[in-house]
Design a protein around this motif. Structure first.
Motif, short mmCIF file in Angstrom:
data_model
loop_
_atom_site.label_atom_id
_atom_site.label_comp_id
_atom_site.label_asym_id
_atom_site.label_seq_id
_atom_site.Cartn_x
_atom_site.Cartn_y
_atom_site.Cartn_z
N LEU A 176 -29.57 -15.43 6.86
CA LEU A 176 -29.17 -14.04 6.72
C LEU A 176 -28.45 -13.53 7.97
O LEU A 176 -28.36 -14.22 8.98
CB LEU A 176 -30.38 -13.18 6.37
CG LEU A 176 -31.07 -13.53 5.05
CD1 LEU A 176 -32.17 -12.53 4.77
CD2 LEU A 176 -30.10 -13.60 3.90
N SER A 225 -23.66 -10.19 -1.04
CA SER A 225 -24.27 -9.13 -0.24
C SER A 225 -23.28 -8.02 0.10
O SER A 225 -22.07 -8.25 0.13
CB SER A 225 -24.76 -9.76 1.08
OG SER A 225 -25.03 -8.78 2.04
N TYR A 276 -22.22 -14.27 8.41
CA TYR A 276 -22.89 -14.21 7.10
C TYR A 276 -21.98 -13.56 6.06
O TYR A 276 -21.80 -14.06 4.95
CB TYR A 276 -24.19 -13.43 7.27
CG TYR A 276 -24.94 -13.05 6.02
CD1 TYR A 276 -25.01 -11.72 5.61
CD2 TYR A 276 -25.67 -13.98 5.30
CE1 TYR A 276 -25.74 -11.34 4.50
CE2 TYR A 276 -26.40 -13.62 4.18
CZ TYR A 276 -26.43 -12.29 3.79
OH TYR A 276 -27.15 -11.91 2.68
N PHE A 303 -25.95 -7.94 -3.25
CA PHE A 303 -27.19 -7.20 -3.08
C PHE A 303 -27.14 -6.26 -1.88
O PHE A 303 -26.58 -6.59 -0.83
CB PHE A 303 -28.37 -8.17 -2.89
CG PHE A 303 -28.84 -8.80 -4.16
CD1 PHE A 303 -28.71 -10.17 -4.37
CD2 PHE A 303 -29.42 -8.04 -5.16
CE1 PHE A 303 -29.16 -10.76 -5.55
CE2 PHE A 303 -29.85 -8.61 -6.35
CZ PHE A 303 -29.71 -9.97 -6.55
N PRO A 304 -27.76 -5.06 -2.02
CA PRO A 304 -27.98 -4.19 -0.87
C PRO A 304 -29.21 -4.70 -0.12
O PRO A 304 -29.70 -5.81 -0.37
CB PRO A 304 -28.26 -2.84 -1.53
CG PRO A 304 -28.88 -3.17 -2.85
CD PRO A 304 -28.27 -4.48 -3.28
N GLY A 305 -29.75 -3.87 0.83
CA GLY A 305 -30.99 -4.26 1.47
C GLY A 305 -32.10 -4.26 0.43
O GLY A 305 -32.19 -3.34 -0.39
N GLY A 364 -32.63 -10.90 8.53
CA GLY A 364 -31.59 -9.99 8.08
C GLY A 364 -31.44 -8.81 9.03
O GLY A 364 -32.18 -8.68 9.98
N THR A 365 -30.46 -7.94 8.71
CA THR A 365 -30.24 -6.75 9.53
C THR A 365 -30.65 -5.49 8.79
O THR A 365 -30.88 -4.44 9.40
CB THR A 365 -28.76 -6.68 9.98
OG1 THR A 365 -28.35 -8.00 10.37
CG2 THR A 365 -28.58 -5.75 11.15
N SER A 366 -30.81 -5.59 7.47
CA SER A 366 -31.36 -4.45 6.72
C SER A 366 -32.88 -4.46 6.81
O SER A 366 -33.56 -3.62 6.24
CB SER A 366 -30.93 -4.55 5.24
OG SER A 366 -31.47 -5.72 4.64
N ASP A 367 -33.42 -5.43 7.55
CA ASP A 367 -34.88 -5.60 7.65
C ASP A 367 -35.60 -4.38 8.23
O ASP A 367 -36.80 -4.22 8.00
CB ASP A 367 -35.21 -6.82 8.53
CG ASP A 367 -34.69 -8.13 7.95
OD1 ASP A 367 -34.97 -9.19 8.52
OD2 ASP A 367 -33.97 -8.07 6.93
N TRP A 415 -21.34 -1.84 7.44
CA TRP A 415 -21.68 -1.94 6.01
C TRP A 415 -21.56 -0.58 5.33
O TRP A 415 -21.75 0.45 5.96
CB TRP A 415 -23.11 -2.48 5.85
CG TRP A 415 -23.28 -3.91 6.25
CD1 TRP A 415 -22.27 -4.78 6.57
CD2 TRP A 415 -24.50 -4.62 6.41
NE1 TRP A 415 -22.83 -6.01 6.90
CE2 TRP A 415 -24.18 -5.95 6.80
CE3 TRP A 415 -25.85 -4.29 6.25
CZ2 TRP A 415 -25.16 -6.93 7.02
CZ3 TRP A 415 -26.81 -5.26 6.47
CH2 TRP A 415 -26.46 -6.57 6.86
C1 AKB Z 1 -29.26 -8.98 5.53
O1 AKB Z 1 -29.67 -7.99 6.11
O2 AKB Z 1 -28.68 -9.89 6.08
C2 AKB Z 1 -29.50 -9.06 4.05
C3 AKB Z 1 -28.33 -8.51 3.31
C4 AKB Z 1 -28.08 -7.07 3.32
O3 AKB Z 1 -27.62 -9.23 2.70
N1 AKB Z 1 -30.72 -8.38 3.73
#
Ligand code: AKB
Length: 344
Positions: free
Chosen positions: A77, A121, A151, A189-191, A202-205, A298
């Protein structure tokens, strides 16, 4: 009706675990799982066979199977991929390419279209400035495809590779009798937020991590600013979308790559919700410039009208239902249970 043969790569990840459980509940599938990690106890009974190891090295084994559907979920991710770019490219691109070649080869050999479901994503999008991000609002699939991350580049390229193998594959679509080609379908996909698993790499984590930390009574320094806004979705909706797209009649799918949306939230909104649900929660903001830069590139939200019109996509959980009907009830049970165990 004979069982459908399914391969799920990245089966031990968040989407993988939830998907394998749903598929097993549905029944009628022989599920082969694959991942670098061993299967967690929770999904061991769902898998007919688990192939553990590095995906790129294991692909050749998959030629011994005739899969009807491949859910290719294995990926490095965005945050992890930004630190180990070459390894991310190897897994995200080489792994996907090898699996697409498998699907193309089997489709032609068996004379039936192998379905290839690919989680792309919102990371495929990229805005040069926050002003451009805000002005764009809900982006359509063919807008702002200028990713800022390894990514994002990987996902965008693999979308194109998938469309290539399912439509052109060596320009053989122009042959007098074109071969049967694989059937590539992708969702941006979103977060995603699960009440049962925690995100990694991930970065939406920051969204799920903040909520899980609050529920577990752990202080959480959020690595983005409070005004940071992107789109999020409940994990059950993400799984529903994958299964719905997999089942959709291919003649209805003119695009192959689809946005899906549920709700868009700022980090400050997450904090407000966390404090509402867990009044003692300690949530602070300590932005990490690089990770902040990724999320600032994003979109605030996406336009999912194509998915709605072509395969009837409709989220079950808007923001209110997500918190009140899915996340908070489950998360309270989870950490209460964990709390009980630690007190024993
Ligand atoms: C990420 O944060 O890398 C994923 C994504 C938004 O695809 N969760």
């Amino acid at each position: 009706m004979s069982e459908k043969s399914i391969l799920v790569t990245g089966a031990c990840g968040e989407i993988g675990q939830a998907l394998v459980q749903d598929l097993a509940c549905q029944g009628g599938y022989r599920i082969v799982t694959a991942d670098l990690a061993p299967l967690p106890e929770s999904i061991k009974p769902c898998s007919a066979e688990h192939i553990q190891g590095d995906l790129v090295n294991k692909v050749k084994l998959f030629y011994d199977y005739d899969f009807d559907i491949i859910f290719h979920l294995a990926a490095s991710l965005s945050s992890k991929a930004e630190v180990a770019t070459e390894e991310a490219h190897r897994i995200n691109v080489e792994g996907t390419m090898q699996l697409l070649m498998l699907a193309a080869y089997k489709s032609e050999k068996l004379g039936k279209r192998v379905k290839f479901l690919f989680p792309s994503s919102i990371a495929v999008y990229g805005f040069p400035t926050l002003a451009a991000k805000e002005a764009a609002g809900r982006v359509k699939e063919d807008e702002w495809n200028m990713p800022h991350t390894m990514y994002g580049c990987n996902k965008l390229y693999c979308e194109k590779l998938g469309l290539y193998y399912s439509r052109y594959n060596g320009q053989r679509h122009l042959d007098p009798a074109p071969p049967v080609m694989c059937d590539f379908r992708a969702i941006r996909f979103p977060g995603l937020i699960s009440a049962f698993t925690l995100p990694t790499g991930g970065t939406s984590d920051y969204g799920p991590d903040m909520l899980h930390s609050a529920a577990d009574g752990r202080p959480y320094p959020c690595f983005v600013r409070s005004d940071t806004t992107i789109s999020f979705m409940a994990m059950p909706d993400a799984i529903q979308a994958l299964l719905q797209l997999a089942a959709a009649p291919c003649e209805k799918l003119t695009h192959g790559v689809y946005n899906i949306a549920a709700f868009s939230l700022s980090a400050g909104d997450f904090r407000r919700r966390a404090l509402q649900a867990f009044p003692g929660a300690q949530v602070s903001f300590a932005p990490n410039p690089r990770r902040q830069g990724i999320v600032d590139s994003w979109p605030v939200d996406v336009d999912d009208s194509l998915a709605r019109s072509e395969w009837g996509w409709q989220p079950s959980f808007d923001e209110e239902r997500f918190f009140e009907e899915y996340f908070l009830p489950q998360i309270r049970k989870r950490y209460h249970r964990l709390g009980m165990r630690t007190n024993e």
